[in-house]
Design an enzyme around this catalytic site. Structure first.
Site, PDB file in Angstrom:
ATOM      1  CG  ASP A 348      -4.719   1.719   0.735  1.00 13.68           C
ATOM      2  OD1 ASP A 348      -4.173   2.824   0.746  1.00 13.68           O
ATOM      3  OD2 ASP A 348      -5.208   1.175   1.749  1.00 13.68           O
ATOM      4  CD  GLU A 377      -0.167   3.503   0.361  1.00 15.01           C
ATOM      5  OE1 GLU A 377       0.050   4.629   0.810  1.00 15.01           O
ATOM      6  OE2 GLU A 377      -1.062   2.775   0.809  1.00 15.01           O
TER       7      GLU A 377
END
Ligand code: CA
Length: 651
Positions: A348, A377
């Site tokens: 994340d 990400e």
């Protein structure tokens, strides 16, 4: 001992006399106190248990023993200072099931904290528990992982544990629990398969689970599971322990561990690998987290004025670039891979993490099994971490074999995610063809302007829907006013088809195959269960769409040309062909590996009106996919009608 809500990091980071005058903010701190041992936390045997804590700024430390998750203190056992800022205590006898915390005296204040290396905790994760990990292994617990030849062979299915089995028609005996993903034979409306059978039937290779580590009580209170509670779980509390609300009994510390392992085994037995969504970029509360209580000022990032850097928009950021935070993250990933047999990790807000830590994780996972995949990400974010150290798209050339979500491709296909009414390629938005070509080529430097961040195709993850933002269906509804539902359905199918045929790693969101809706909710992280659940009624009504997704997955898996492993192969075999506006066509030439089709011709067509295309003269083209839209195919001319994907082949 009380814990104050706000620790003043300027004055309370510790007594400098304890650290020989070196502050936690000083670069020399890591040089003096970096500890590389593998024994932090608890080392258990039935004969004795050793506790080891890293807390260089503490002047005293103790292990505080409790008889239960909420019981009174039984004993506080002082720890002895050891090398490089560590503290140790060895207790003889069997300490299995002891509840414990650490007490540290920092400056003039005593703080009580959960062991960051805790592997088991009581309900709501406020106290750690000593356990014999071997007693948490399920009866059937094999070492083998399902095979994966290359990351681009993966088809990732992103799923929230609770979403899968909480709908009243899920047929699950364990609604909302880990075990709800382990059951065979569950059925829904009209007898359709649900749960594990359903996922297995789709043909996906990986299930990616939204956070399953222990997340904050403020999000889901494990002592109030009779109430309707829902959260995605992006607020880490205990990194190395499963979340209690997904266990059949969160009060039994061993059970959540065993049930998660059972679930992973059930997926492995279906040849499905498991990716864990990990959130090492921030913690649920920068002041209340164990890190801050144990070594104030060390583990998180601060701006010049000593307030938290907040690129995560969640209040704080973990300082992954600091030696002991980096070590903690690496140790944690390795632990999940070894103890739980995890097959992949999704990072994340990876753009907040540092490159060295990400590459060290890659190196350590390769030692376990190089087929464990890493994706993340890699956004460009506002953080105090220097640009050159950030694990983001711009620095992808220094992050080999780590996939990054291709947001440009996503937005080109379906339209901007933040401007709800804006159209994309599938909905007749203008001038998206060039961006679509970049996505088709797997984000690599293909030729001229057809170039993105990736060096190799396993560095890009292609998607048009994930847990964030509107579902693809809701985005289409918001941006295509005046279109019929049938037209919107064709656009949706086209978007999925583009993801499943482009170079790189395809990623779909659970329910995308039945055109999942969240009723227009764009951020459902704490919305009701009814907004978030997988609606098996809708699934039953849209079985033809589910079958369409299955056919896309089969198409990808039966043609290795859609899964080219290197940038060199993509440049060699991929050719873009002539096509009118709102259509993109390409061939994959002379690639017969794993199938008999020598050439493939792929058309993504967003034009509702009929269009005619000239085909390259490579032989006799036959229709492989999308025949219902083929109006005319003769020699080197193709006429099609309708929004959708067409694949032709020469065998
Ligand atoms: Ca929790």
């Amino acid at each position: 001992m009380s814990v104050q809500k706000e620790i003043d990091v300027v004055t309370d980071y510790g007594d400098l006399a304890v650290t020989n005058g070196i502050s936690v903010f000083d670069e020399k701190f890591d040089g003096m106190f970096y500890y590389d041992g593998d024994d932090l936390g608890v080392t258990y045997t039935p004969k004795q248990t050793s506790f080891k804590l890293w807390a260089p700024t503490a002047s005293e430390a103790s292990v505080m023993i409790y008889d239960s998750w909420d019981g009174a203190l039984v004993e506080s056992k002082p720890m002895v200072r050891d090398v490089r800022g560590t503290w140790v205590l060895t207790v003889s006898g069997d300490c299995n099931h002891w509840y414990y915390t650490y007490g540290v005296k920092v400056g003039s204040q005593w703080n009580e904290a959960i062991d960051p290396y805790a592997r088991a905790v009581g309900v709501n994760g406020d106290r750690a528990v000593v356990i014999d990990l071997r007693s948490t292994d399920p009866q059937r617990w094999t070492e083998d992982r399902p095979s994966l030849a290359a990351p681009v062979d993966a088809i990732i299915y992103e799923l929230h544990v609770k979403d899968l089995s909480i709908h009243p028609q899920s047929g699950s005996s364990y609604p909302g629990k880990f075990l709800g993903l382990s059951e065979s034979g569950t059925t829904g409306p009209e007898g359709i398969p649900t749960g594990l059978d359903y996922i297995s039937g789709l043909g996906v290779t990986h299930v990616q689970l939204l956070p399953i580590y222990d997340y904050a009580t403020e999000s889901v209170d494990e002592t109030k599971l009779e109430l309707p509670q829902y959260n995605w779980g992006y607020d880490p509390k205990n990194y190395n322990v499963p979340e209690g609300s997904y266990a059949t009994d969160p009060y039994m510390p061993k059970l959540r561990i065993k049930e998660l392992k059972q679930t992973i085994q059930a997926l492995h037995d279906r040849d499905i690998r498991v990716i864990m969504d990990v959130v090492y970029n921030h913690v649920y509360d920068g002041y209340l987290i164990n890190f801050t209580k144990l070594v104030p000022g060390y583990y998180l990032r601060y701006k010049e004025d000593r307030t938290f850097s907040n690129g995560s928009f969640c209040g704080n950021e973990c300082a992954s670039e600091r030696a002991m935070m980096s070590k903690f993250i690496v140790d944690s990933v390795v632990y999940w891979a070894q103890e739980y047999h995890m097959d992949g990790f999704r990072f994340d807000l990876m753009g907040l993490m540092d490159i060295a830590t990400m590459n060290e994780i890659r190196r350590r996972l390769d030692e376990i099994d190089p087929s464990i995949i890493m994706i993340g990400e890699g956004w460009m974010m506002n953080t105090v971490l220097p640009e050159a150290k950030r694990a983001n798209q711009r620095n992808a050339d220094r992050l080999p074999r780590i996939g990054q979500f291709n947001d440009d491709f996503r937005d080109a296909v379906k339209g901007d995610i933040f401007e709800y009414e804006l159209k994309g390629f599938i909905s007749l938005g203008r001038s998206f063809e060039a961006k679509v070509k970049r996505g088709i080529a797997g984000g690599i430097k293909y030729e001229g302007a057809i170039a993105q961040y990736a060096t190799e195709p396993d560095q890009t993850v292609n998607y048009v829907e994930c847990h964030d933002n509107h579902t693809l269906w809701d985005k289409i509804v918001l941006s295509t006013d005046g279109h019929t539902e049938e037209e919107q359905r064709s656009m949706h199918r086209l978007a999925s088809a583009m993801i499943l045929t482009s170079q790189g790693i395809p990623f779909i969101h659970a329910g995308q195959e039945f055109m999942r809706t969240k009723q227009g909710v764009g951020n459902s992280f704490k919305s009701s269960i009814e907004i978030n659940w997988m609606d098996w009624q809708r699934c039953e009504e849209r079985q033809s769409d589910v079958l369409y997704m299955c056919s896309l997955i089969k198409l990808r898996q039966s043609h290795s040309a859609f899964r080219l492993r290197t940038a060199r192969e993509i440049r060699e075999h991929l050719h873009f062909e002539q096509a009118p506006d709102h259509a993109v066509a390409y061939t994959l030439r002379n690639h017969a590996g794993g199938d008999s089709d020598r050439h493939l011709y792929v058309l993504y067509n967003a034009n509702p009106e009929p269009i005619t295309l000239e085909l390259p003269e490579l032989g006799d083209w036959e229709v492989r996919f999308g025949s219902e839209d083929v109006f005319f195919l003769k020699q080197h001319q193709l006429q099609v009608q309708g929004v959708g994907m067409i694949v032709l082949a020469i065998s």
